[in-house]
Design an enzyme around this catalytic site. Structure first.
Site, PDB file in Angstrom:
ATOM      1  N   VAL A   1     -50.209 -17.559  -4.703  1.00  0.00           N
ATOM      2  CA  VAL A   1     -51.846 -17.497  -4.167  1.00  0.00           C
ATOM      3  C   VAL A   1     -52.036 -18.064  -3.319  1.00  0.00           C
ATOM      4  O   VAL A   1     -54.253 -17.872  -2.857  1.00  0.00           O
ATOM      5  CB  VAL A   1     -52.414 -19.052  -5.448  1.00  0.00           C
ATOM      6  CG1 VAL A   1     -52.488 -18.415  -7.040  1.00  0.00           C
ATOM      7  CG2 VAL A   1     -51.968 -20.331  -4.638  1.00  0.00           C
TER       8      VAL A   1
ATOM      9  N   TYR B   1     -55.799 -34.016  -2.780  1.00  0.00           N
ATOM     10  CA  TYR B   1     -55.534 -33.129  -4.059  1.00  0.00           C
ATOM     11  C   TYR B   1     -57.260 -33.706  -5.016  1.00  0.00           C
ATOM     12  O   TYR B   1     -57.945 -32.210  -5.259  1.00  0.00           O
ATOM     13  CB  TYR B   1     -55.039 -34.299  -4.836  1.00  0.00           C
ATOM     14  CG  TYR B   1     -54.399 -33.623  -6.268  1.00  0.00           C
ATOM     15  CD1 TYR B   1     -54.540 -32.533  -6.549  1.00  0.00           C
ATOM     16  CD2 TYR B   1     -55.222 -34.383  -7.636  1.00  0.00           C
ATOM     17  CE1 TYR B   1     -54.216 -31.855  -8.286  1.00  0.00           C
ATOM     18  CE2 TYR B   1     -54.922 -34.173  -8.803  1.00  0.00           C
ATOM     19  CZ  TYR B   1     -54.459 -32.369  -8.823  1.00  0.00           C
ATOM     20  OH  TYR B   1     -54.168 -32.211 -10.022  1.00  0.00           O
TER      21      TYR B   1
ATOM     22  N   LYS C   1     -59.888 -31.697  -6.533  1.00  0.00           N
ATOM     23  CA  LYS C   1     -60.201 -30.941  -7.106  1.00  0.00           C
ATOM     24  C   LYS C   1     -61.911 -31.039  -8.006  1.00  0.00           C
ATOM     25  O   LYS C   1     -62.448 -30.366  -8.630  1.00  0.00           O
ATOM     26  CB  LYS C   1     -59.667 -31.569  -8.498  1.00  0.00           C
ATOM     27  CG  LYS C   1     -58.373 -30.883  -8.490  1.00  0.00           C
ATOM     28  CD  LYS C   1     -58.062 -30.190  -9.340  1.00  0.00           C
ATOM     29  CE  LYS C   1     -56.339 -29.489  -9.233  1.00  0.00           C
ATOM     30  NZ  LYS C   1     -56.310 -28.390  -9.856  1.00  0.00           N
TER      31      LYS C   1
ATOM     32  N   THR D   1     -45.592 -34.830 -18.427  1.00  0.00           N
ATOM     33  CA  THR D   1     -44.672 -34.007 -18.370  1.00  0.00           C
ATOM     34  C   THR D   1     -43.322 -34.510 -17.899  1.00  0.00           C
ATOM     35  O   THR D   1     -42.831 -35.510 -17.037  1.00  0.00           O
ATOM     36  CB  THR D   1     -45.526 -32.808 -17.130  1.00  0.00           C
ATOM     37  OG1 THR D   1     -45.433 -33.707 -15.959  1.00  0.00           O
ATOM     38  CG2 THR D   1     -46.521 -32.034 -17.220  1.00  0.00           C
TER      39      THR D   1
END
Length: 258
Positions: free
Chosen positions: A59, A158, A162, A193
């Site tokens: 990306v 981060y 966001k 996860t």
């Protein structure tokens, strides 16, 4: 198992970026169970789940994003929905210790990369007729984070990325509502996860779980269920929204009284 009807996304063509990761793979599987034709994409170095084809995508390069969307159009003729999951966390460091290269990488993937994907997806949706399977319109879901609504010590890059995703989502929703394209974000809390567990001690995991009103971490499948709803025609009146899947994290849990 998805709670959605087997035909909730019947015949729709859905693209999932970051499709090899835990949340991305869960979104792919949930959409497929709901009847969609799903194209998953991720970095060539990513490890997909067994039996799963994941197309190459970086990306950070416009050419890579545009080539992927062009391939979807060539093979399927249209794009009815997209889920933008691709992202990175970055190092844990206080702001004064953050290196330019680390800041640029986090923003470059989480914000600039999502922008490239969203732009290419919207262009494809505008240029190619939806057909009857698109129902009431197209849908894009951007995966955000609770740190897009609150600060996160040690993760300024981060959190900033966001927060920006939330603004980008709302702006795009307003710009393309008249074109029948809905744009929403999904805001996961901390998701249990394998990667999260591998990087933390049991005590650290328990501390993260305690930040949620339900006293546990979320699952990728719980996030994917909300994504599938937003992709479906059942969410035809939902756009520009920020859908929390956070176990009450953003509600602001207070310490026990007494």
């Amino acid at each position: 198992m998805s709670a959605f009807a087997a035909d909730a996304l019947a015949g729709k063509v859905i693209l999932v970026t970051g499709g090899a990761g835990a949340i991305g793979a869960a979104c792919v599987e949930s959409a497929e169970r709901a009847g969609a034709v799903v194209v998953a994409a991720d970095l060539p170095s990513a490890t997909p789940r067994p039996g799963r084809e994941v197309l190459p995508l970086d990306v950070t390069f416009t050419a890579s994003v545009d080539a992927l969307v062009a391939r979807v159009l060539e093979e399927h003729g249209r794009l009815d929905g997209a889920v933008n999951v691709a992202g990175v966390g970055g190092p844990s460091a206080r702001l004064h210790e953050y290196a330019d290269v680390d800041w640029s990488r986090v923003l470059g993937v989480n914000l600039d990369g999502l922008f490239r994907c969203l732009r290419a997806e919207v262009r494809a949706m505008l240029a190619h007729p939806a057909g009857p399977v698109a129902g009431r319109g197209r849908s894009v879901v951007n995966i955000s984070s609770v740190t897009g609504h609150v600060g996160h010590p040690g993760a300024a890059a981060y959190s900033a990325s966001k927060h920006a995703v939330e603004g980008l989502t709302r702006s795009a929703a307003l710009e393309y509502a008249g074109d029948g394209i809905r744009v929403n974000s999904v805001v996961p809390g901390f998701i249990g996860t394998e990667l999260l567990h591998s990087r933390r001690t049991e005590a650290e995991v328990a501390a993260l779980a305690s930040l949620h009103a339900v006293d546990r971490l979320g699952t990728a499948e719980e996030v994917a269920a909300v994504v599938t709803f937003l992709l479906s025609d059942a969410a035809a009146f939902v756009t520009g929204s920020s859908q929390a899947v956070d176990g009450g994290f953003l509600a602001g849990r207070l310490p026990p009284s007494g």
